[in-house]
Design a protein around this motif. Sequence first.
Motif, PDB file in Angstrom:
ATOM      1  N   UNK A   1      54.964  -6.014 -11.997  1.00  0.00           N
ATOM      2  CA  UNK A   1      56.080  -6.120 -11.063  1.00  0.00           C
ATOM      3  C   UNK A   1      55.879  -7.277 -10.098  1.00  0.00           C
ATOM      4  N   UNK A   2      54.634  -7.470  -9.645  1.00  0.00           N
ATOM      5  CA  UNK A   2      54.310  -8.607  -8.769  1.00  0.00           C
ATOM      6  C   UNK A   2      54.584  -9.926  -9.493  1.00  0.00           C
ATOM      7  N   UNK A   3      54.140  -9.999 -10.748  1.00  0.00           N
ATOM      8  CA  UNK A   3      54.344 -11.235 -11.525  1.00  0.00           C
ATOM      9  C   UNK A   3      55.832 -11.526 -11.689  1.00  0.00           C
ATOM     10  N   UNK A   4      56.615 -10.496 -12.014  1.00  0.00           N
ATOM     11  CA  UNK A   4      58.031 -10.708 -12.337  1.00  0.00           C
ATOM     12  C   UNK A   4      58.891 -10.952 -11.108  1.00  0.00           C
ATOM     13  N   UNK A   5      58.690 -10.161 -10.034  1.00  0.00           N
ATOM     14  CA  UNK A   5      59.637 -10.205  -8.923  1.00  0.00           C
ATOM     15  C   UNK A   5      59.138 -10.996  -7.719  1.00  0.00           C
ATOM     16  N   UNK A   6      57.821 -11.108  -7.539  1.00  0.00           N
ATOM     17  CA  UNK A   6      57.292 -11.878  -6.415  1.00  0.00           C
ATOM     18  C   UNK A   6      56.986 -13.305  -6.843  1.00  0.00           C
ATOM     19  N   UNK A   7      56.220 -13.452  -7.921  1.00  0.00           N
ATOM     20  CA  UNK A   7      55.884 -14.790  -8.408  1.00  0.00           C
ATOM     21  C   UNK A   7      56.971 -15.361  -9.310  1.00  0.00           C
ATOM     22  N   UNK A   8      57.922 -14.517  -9.717  1.00  0.00           N
ATOM     23  CA  UNK A   8      59.053 -14.931 -10.558  1.00  0.00           C
ATOM     24  C   UNK A   8      58.589 -15.590 -11.848  1.00  0.00           C
ATOM     25  N   UNK A   9      57.579 -14.984 -12.467  1.00  0.00           N
ATOM     26  CA  UNK A   9      57.108 -15.436 -13.771  1.00  0.00           C
ATOM     27  C   UNK A   9      57.633 -14.487 -14.847  1.00  0.00           C
ATOM     28  N   UNK A  10      57.869 -14.996 -16.052  1.00  0.00           N
ATOM     29  CA  UNK A  10      58.363 -14.117 -17.121  1.00  0.00           C
ATOM     30  C   UNK A  10      57.280 -13.172 -17.614  1.00  0.00           C
ATOM     31  N   UNK A  11      57.687 -11.982 -18.012  1.00  0.00           N
ATOM     32  CA  UNK A  11      56.774 -11.032 -18.660  1.00  0.00           C
ATOM     33  C   UNK A  11      57.399 -10.626 -19.993  1.00  0.00           C
ATOM     34  N   UNK A  12      56.568 -10.158 -20.910  1.00  0.00           N
ATOM     35  CA  UNK A  12      57.062  -9.818 -22.238  1.00  0.00           C
ATOM     36  C   UNK A  12      57.832  -8.498 -22.208  1.00  0.00           C
ATOM     37  N   UNK A  13      58.640  -8.292 -23.239  1.00  0.00           N
ATOM     38  CA  UNK A  13      59.370  -7.032 -23.342  1.00  0.00           C
ATOM     39  C   UNK A  13      58.413  -5.870 -23.533  1.00  0.00           C
ATOM     40  N   UNK A  14      57.345  -6.102 -24.289  1.00  0.00           N
ATOM     41  CA  UNK A  14      56.358  -5.040 -24.497  1.00  0.00           C
ATOM     42  C   UNK A  14      55.716  -4.638 -23.173  1.00  0.00           C
ATOM     43  N   UNK A  15      55.438  -5.634 -22.322  1.00  0.00           N
ATOM     44  CA  UNK A  15      54.852  -5.323 -21.016  1.00  0.00           C
ATOM     45  C   UNK A  15      55.827  -4.505 -20.174  1.00  0.00           C
ATOM     46  N   UNK A  16      57.112  -4.871 -20.221  1.00  0.00           N
ATOM     47  CA  UNK A  16      58.123  -4.111 -19.482  1.00  0.00           C
ATOM     48  C   UNK A  16      58.201  -2.679 -20.015  1.00  0.00           C
ATOM     49  N   UNK A  17      58.104  -2.517 -21.345  1.00  0.00           N
ATOM     50  CA  UNK A  17      58.096  -1.178 -21.932  1.00  0.00           C
ATOM     51  C   UNK A  17      56.895  -0.384 -21.434  1.00  0.00           C
ATOM     52  N   UNK A  18      55.747  -1.055 -21.317  1.00  0.00           N
ATOM     53  CA  UNK A  18      54.555  -0.395 -20.801  1.00  0.00           C
ATOM     54  C   UNK A  18      54.764   0.120 -19.389  1.00  0.00           C
ATOM     55  N   UNK A  19      55.460  -0.658 -18.561  1.00  0.00           N
ATOM     56  CA  UNK A  19      55.746  -0.239 -17.185  1.00  0.00           C
ATOM     57  C   UNK A  19      56.621   1.010 -17.191  1.00  0.00           C
ATOM     58  N   UNK A  20      57.665   1.000 -18.007  1.00  0.00           N
ATOM     59  CA  UNK A  20      58.583   2.143 -18.073  1.00  0.00           C
ATOM     60  C   UNK A  20      57.837   3.399 -18.526  1.00  0.00           C
ATOM     61  N   UNK A  21      56.996   3.251 -19.543  1.00  0.00           N
ATOM     62  CA  UNK A  21      56.231   4.399 -20.031  1.00  0.00           C
ATOM     63  C   UNK A  21      55.278   4.932 -18.960  1.00  0.00           C
ATOM     64  N   UNK A  22      54.605   4.006 -18.262  1.00  0.00           N
ATOM     65  CA  UNK A  22      53.652   4.426 -17.232  1.00  0.00           C
ATOM     66  C   UNK A  22      54.347   5.193 -16.114  1.00  0.00           C
ATOM     67  N   UNK A  23      55.497   4.703 -15.674  1.00  0.00           N
ATOM     68  CA  UNK A  23      56.228   5.383 -14.600  1.00  0.00           C
ATOM     69  C   UNK A  23      56.753   6.728 -15.074  1.00  0.00           C
ATOM     70  N   UNK A  24      57.291   6.770 -16.307  1.00  0.00           N
ATOM     71  CA  UNK A  24      57.786   8.035 -16.841  1.00  0.00           C
ATOM     72  C   UNK A  24      56.675   9.052 -17.018  1.00  0.00           C
ATOM     73  N   UNK A  25      55.522   8.588 -17.509  1.00  0.00           N
ATOM     74  CA  UNK A  25      54.385   9.490 -17.658  1.00  0.00           C
ATOM     75  C   UNK A  25      53.904  10.013 -16.326  1.00  0.00           C
TER      76      UNK A  25
END
Length: 336
Positions: free
Chosen positions: A119-143
Amino acid sequence: MPVHTSQGSQGNRGRGVGLGLALVSAVAFGGSGVAAKPLIEAGLDPLHVVWLRVTGAALAMLPLAVRHRALLRQRPALLAGFGLLGVAGVQACYFAAISRIPVGVALLVEYLAPALVLGWVRFVQRRPVTRAAALGVVLAVGGLACVVEVWSGLSFDAIGLVLALGAACCQVGYFVLSDQGSDAGDEAPDPLGVIAYGLLVGALVLTVIARPWTMDWSVLGGSADMNGTSVLAALLLGWIVLIATVVAYGTGVLSVRRLSPQVAGVVACLEAVIATILAWVLLGEHLSAPQIVGGSVVLLGAFIAQSSAPAKPSDGPVASGGSDLERELSAHGTAA
């Protein structure tokens, strides 16, 4: 050819040693909460347990600090940040959390760190992240929602959960600091030296915060209850200092040097599993079926977030910078 066969054999042995070291590190880190909780329940303040752990480990690693004393001049900000966040912040928040919520839950909440860093990389540093990484975030929060049983209205202690999230945020600070030196090449600071000085800085900071002179030192001369079994408090403290800190950090760093960051990160995920199993067996902290499923999803999400490669590795400096920080994620359990 014989030369290539020999080199391949040596490489396989090196990977085998690296996997063994990573496993030792995961077991050592995973046992810290199980050893600390009985001391806290015996009457020691969580901050005092953290101070004992960090100060004891700092003294044990003092020779390494002397050897790498040039780091004080070369990387003072890195050493200060690592000591404040990677040592004092993480340990204080984690130990305070386990005094209020189960060890397994606290560590699983802390495993939100990879998601928070992305989230820091994507929204603060405004760097791209992979779709798989975004999926990992969603899974981690849901879990995590399953682990804390949000449908029951957060049945766990809210302060304990906030403290566990604080530990995860301190892990984020560590990862961001680690990324600052990722482009130094051969001039990168020696990780063992950084750990040694981080422990020293953490010990100094915690001395001011914890005020160890107010500690009930008599607790260390007695025994602590571990789910009905009496264990010497000094033995538990020795495990926390020597095994869960010195050995855990040392084997973790050595394993990363012998393995790819992705492989080391996969083995590091065992830390949460080991901590949960040890807490179940030794402390009687049972998790419900939804919590076990949620914990598995958290670890799966952390693994996907750690092992995801950049979508476009040739996009120039921006993509390259994102890659450096994502690679830091994969050493979560072994380097943090």
